[in-house]
Design a protein around this motif. Structure first.
Motif, PDB file in Angstrom:
ATOM      1  N   ALA A  36      -9.661 -48.888   3.135  1.00  0.00           N
ATOM      2  CA  ALA A  36      -8.749 -48.008   2.374  1.00  0.00           C
ATOM      3  C   ALA A  36      -9.171 -46.546   2.548  1.00  0.00           C
ATOM      4  O   ALA A  36      -8.322 -45.655   2.691  1.00  0.00           O
ATOM      5  CB  ALA A  36      -8.754 -48.393   0.898  1.00  0.00           C
ATOM      6  N   THR A  37     -10.488 -46.301   2.569  1.00  0.00           N
ATOM      7  CA  THR A  37     -10.979 -44.922   2.737  1.00  0.00           C
ATOM      8  C   THR A  37     -10.650 -44.426   4.150  1.00  0.00           C
ATOM      9  O   THR A  37     -10.198 -43.293   4.327  1.00  0.00           O
ATOM     10  CB  THR A  37     -12.502 -44.853   2.471  1.00  0.00           C
ATOM     11  N   ASN A  65      -7.293 -41.119   7.841  1.00  0.00           N
ATOM     12  CA  ASN A  65      -6.368 -41.067   8.979  1.00  0.00           C
ATOM     13  C   ASN A  65      -4.998 -40.545   8.581  1.00  0.00           C
ATOM     14  O   ASN A  65      -4.402 -39.734   9.288  1.00  0.00           O
ATOM     15  CB  ASN A  65      -6.213 -42.463   9.615  1.00  0.00           C
ATOM     16  N   SER A  66      -4.499 -41.013   7.415  1.00  0.00           N
ATOM     17  CA  SER A  66      -3.149 -40.583   7.033  1.00  0.00           C
ATOM     18  C   SER A  66      -3.148 -39.084   6.706  1.00  0.00           C
ATOM     19  O   SER A  66      -2.196 -38.381   7.022  1.00  0.00           O
ATOM     20  CB  SER A  66      -2.603 -41.428   5.878  1.00  0.00           C
ATOM     21  N   GLN A  67      -4.224 -38.585   6.105  1.00  0.00           N
ATOM     22  CA  GLN A  67      -4.293 -37.140   5.824  1.00  0.00           C
ATOM     23  C   GLN A  67      -4.271 -36.360   7.136  1.00  0.00           C
ATOM     24  O   GLN A  67      -3.578 -35.358   7.263  1.00  0.00           O
ATOM     25  CB  GLN A  67      -5.583 -36.792   5.051  1.00  0.00           C
ATOM     26  N   GLU A  96      -5.405 -31.188   4.895  1.00  0.00           N
ATOM     27  CA  GLU A  96      -6.867 -31.076   4.839  1.00  0.00           C
ATOM     28  C   GLU A  96      -7.462 -32.134   3.900  1.00  0.00           C
ATOM     29  O   GLU A  96      -6.821 -32.486   2.901  1.00  0.00           O
ATOM     30  CB  GLU A  96      -7.220 -29.689   4.320  1.00  0.00           C
ATOM     31  N   ILE A  97      -8.630 -32.628   4.241  1.00  0.00           N
ATOM     32  CA  ILE A  97      -9.279 -33.596   3.340  1.00  0.00           C
ATOM     33  C   ILE A  97     -10.256 -32.821   2.469  1.00  0.00           C
ATOM     34  O   ILE A  97     -11.119 -32.102   2.982  1.00  0.00           O
ATOM     35  CB  ILE A  97     -10.031 -34.677   4.142  1.00  0.00           C
ATOM     36  N   ASN A  98     -10.100 -33.002   1.155  1.00  0.00           N
ATOM     37  CA  ASN A  98     -11.074 -32.388   0.261  1.00  0.00           C
ATOM     38  C   ASN A  98     -12.256 -33.367   0.175  1.00  0.00           C
ATOM     39  O   ASN A  98     -12.190 -34.386  -0.516  1.00  0.00           O
ATOM     40  CB  ASN A  98     -10.427 -32.149  -1.115  1.00  0.00           C
ATOM     41  N   VAL A  99     -13.323 -33.061   0.914  1.00  0.00           N
ATOM     42  CA  VAL A  99     -14.432 -34.023   1.059  1.00  0.00           C
ATOM     43  C   VAL A  99     -15.124 -34.327  -0.278  1.00  0.00           C
ATOM     44  O   VAL A  99     -15.344 -35.500  -0.595  1.00  0.00           O
ATOM     45  CB  VAL A  99     -15.415 -33.561   2.162  1.00  0.00           C
TER      46      VAL A  99
END
Ligand code: KG4
Ligand code: ZN
Length: 342
Positions: A218-219, A224-226, A232-235
């Protein structure tokens, strides 16, 4: 007055060469840990061959240092405990071969310690008053299990992971995010600045066991979808949301078992017990009248002291090994389910 029992514990199952002298299973007289983290970091994870080679180079120095710091000689030790599994076979063999040689040369009994049972013992070092029965939550890089510990001899596994371990999931997600090894520590640091705003599936299965591979997938899908959406991925947010999903199901399961066993004590152990969120959530159970035991940071991750402690309890039972002892890389807790079995 009964005589004090001194055990020497030797640990080489992964990337820490460690030795420790412990008195009566609870009092640490010395604990030397030579960590290879910096060596393996450049490869993004533990390289088994390099780990074995470094254990060979370090083990003699580490054991001698542990004896020196404890101010004892081998002749004053009552037994030599060594991790014989689970772990990397080559790394385990270094400790096992060394311990067998030392036992043979000194005439001291050899004790074969299951690394995971060693983790269960870690809380005796920090909380010398801890007595079974208690519920144990063990969270390491290779194993995740809740057990009912009835005595130093007897425990029953109540729930365990059917696939990946929690620490493994932390490390895999860290890799997906390009974070340095060891990933769990990095995720913990980053999540301090994050918000829990990404929804992930629970790790708790209907039958009470856990699954971490679904959470890992799921992660990966979220990342990938972002990327595909160009967003942007907010880490930090991702790290905290993942941590919540990884930990919350375990805490829920602990509550269920504490209630079912009418047990007022919970002892958490294993590398992931160093995680800030897990520690906080576990401590919150004290509001319900449960006494929560957490190892001090040094005894969360791999160390010789927990092996020496476990060896003491096996010494009392005269549970000795002989020179035919071999490494057992896939060793589990008694009753823990095998990977892939629901
Ligand atoms: O018990 P351990 O030292 O080795 C095994 O027996 O597997 O556990 C190592 C695991 C690794 O997966 C590491 O990423 C994880 O414990 N770990 C953490 C933290 N510190 C270590 N995971 C989350 N947060 C931490 N602070
Ligand atoms: Zn471990």
């Amino acid at each position: 007055m009964t005589k004090d029992i001194l055990t020497l514990g030797i640990e080489t199952s992964c990337d820490e060469t460690s030795a420790s002298v412990v008195k009566n299973g609870t009092e640490v007289l010395s604990c030397v840990i030579n960590s290879q983290i910096d060596i393996h970091r450049v490869f993004g994870g533990v390289v088994p061959e390099i780990a074995s080679r470094n254990h060979i180079e370090n083990i003699d120095v580490v054991v001698k240092e542990a004896l020196t710091r404890a101010n004892v000689t081998v002749s004053e030790i009552d037994a030599i405990g060594v991790t014989y599994g689970a772990g990397l076979v080559g790394a385990l063999l270094v400790g096992v071969a060394y311990a067998k040689g030392l036992a043979q040369a000194s005439g001291k009994p050899l004790i074969a310690v299951n690394h995971i049972e060693g983790h269960l013992s870690a809380n005796y070092l920090t909380h010398r008053d801890l007595q079974p029965p208690f519920i144990s939550l063990m969270t390491s890089g290779g194993h995740t299990a809740i057990s009912y510990v009835e005595s130093s001899k007897k425990y029953t596994v109540l729930a365990s992971t059917v696939d990946d371990a929690i620490g493994e999931a932390f490390d895999k997600v860290a890799r997906l995010l390009g974070l340095p090894y060891p990933g769990g520590v990095e995720i913990d640091k980053l999540s301090q600045k994050g918000e829990n705003n990404v929804k992930f599936p629970s790790v708790l299965l209907k039958n009470g066991n856990f699954s971490y591979s679904g959470l890992k997938t799921a992660t990966a899908n979220y990342i990938n979808s972002q990327k595909m959406k160009g967003e942007e991925i907010n880490v930090p947010n991702l790290c905290l949301s993942f941590t919540h999903a990884a930990v919350d199901g375990l805490i829920t399961a602990c509550k269920t078992h504490l209630k079912k066993y009418k047990c007022g004590k919970l002892a958490v152990s294993g590398g992931v017990s160093a995680n800030s969120y897990l520690r906080e959530e576990a401590k919150k159970l004290e509001k319900d009248g449960v006494k929560v035991y957490l190892p001090e940071m040094l005894y969360c991750t791999d160390n010789g002291a927990m092996i020496a402690s476990r060896a003491y309890f096996q010494y009392i039972e005269k549970d000795f090994a002989d020179l035919s002892l071999n490494a057992a890389p896939t060793l589990k807790l008694r009753g823990e389910i095998s990977k892939g079995k629901k």
